[in-house]
Design an enzyme around this catalytic site. Sequence first.
Site, PDB file in Angstrom:
ATOM      1  N   LEU A 148       0.700  -0.927  -0.130  1.00 24.81           N
ATOM      2  CA  LEU A 148       0.291  -0.231  -0.390  1.00 24.81           C
ATOM      3  C   LEU A 148       0.795   1.076   0.513  1.00 24.81           C
ATOM      4  CD1 LEU A 148      -2.572  -0.614   2.827  1.00 24.81           C
ATOM      5  CD2 LEU A 148      -2.852  -1.248   0.400  1.00 24.81           C
ATOM      6  N   ASP A 149       0.499   2.014  -0.874  1.00 19.50           N
ATOM      7  CA  ASP A 149       1.385   3.487  -0.775  1.00 19.50           C
ATOM      8  C   ASP A 149       1.719   4.078   0.589  1.00 19.50           C
ATOM      9  OD1 ASP A 149       1.764   3.408  -3.717  1.00 19.50           O
ATOM     10  OD2 ASP A 149       0.091   5.092  -3.272  1.00 19.50           O
ATOM     11  N   LYS A 150       2.146   4.967   1.109  1.00 16.81           N
ATOM     12  CA  LYS A 150       2.976   5.104   2.271  1.00 16.81           C
ATOM     13  C   LYS A 150       1.523   5.902   3.650  1.00 16.81           C
ATOM     14  CE  LYS A 150       5.219   9.052   4.723  1.00 16.81           C
ATOM     15  NZ  LYS A 150       6.597  10.026   4.477  1.00 16.81           N
TER      16      LYS A 150
END
Length: 319
Positions: free
Chosen positions: A96-98
């Site tokens: 997942l993106d940050k």
Amino acid sequence: MAAAGGTRGARLLAERLRAEKRAAETSQGPSVSASLHELRSWVLQQDSDLVLINKPYGLPTHGGPSVDRSVASLLPALSQMLFGRGAEPLRVCHRLDKDTTGALILARNAEAAERVQSLMRERRMHRVYWAVCLGVPAPLEGIVDIPIIEKETPGPQKHYKMALCPRFRASPGGSLQRFSISGSAHEAVTQYRTLEKGSGVSLIELQPLTGVKHQLRAHLALALNCPILGDHKYSNWARLAPQKPPPSVLQALGISLPQARTLLLHLHAAQVTLPLSPDCDPAVLRCPPPKHFLRTLRKLRLPVPSLQSIGVPAEDGAV
């Protein structure tokens, strides 16, 4: 001297804004320097092969040159906490993106990790996201099928973002013309439906049928003209500038326009469905939204959707 003073003023302003952003992330989302107690609280489900965590805001999945802490770096401690000293470190199955929160699957061994990754490659792992967006999409539900390509943006501050690479474009006369897309473009398909709308915003449920970098953010902002609240990267594709929500949204949130630059991204991975075998029901893994997401819904007077209301696809339709 005036120029030097202006440069110094700009630097001080930038430092102050970065400090405000860090303070907002600390107060609205879990700290990336979480204690072991906080780390354990992220775990929602576990079995003999898999562990589901609710990834907090601001924590990258993997490390890097400028990353002090990531999900991957915390896995040895989490493994020992859950399964005892000497336990094999957990493995990250996907990413997942940050700044995206929600469902992240970890595997207890290499075989389980490969099984999940194989389902992803075969597009049999079904994911559902919720996003609070500026504006309301038209139509309220549908499918965005537009390839995406990474491009360098114009302007004095050159940087790279994902951009649309459509197959069809309207000619000056109004007819559609088909174009050959670049070999560097990626097929990107997103199914969406509007769950709630009001106060100049909408709550949208998203199902990515492909997995391209920043696919949901680019499709929402560039194809549907509904950027995610707090998405300062894609609200202005051609330049680096903070998002500017309309006055009605600022008023509902109780913030000023300068404060809007500290808004967190409102994108949450709410559910992951994994088919196990033809003889078993799929595993449905659900994650409640974080506090900043719920607080925003309350301020915008949008009802919180029920996780139980998310559909579970049939095995032959899962992606």
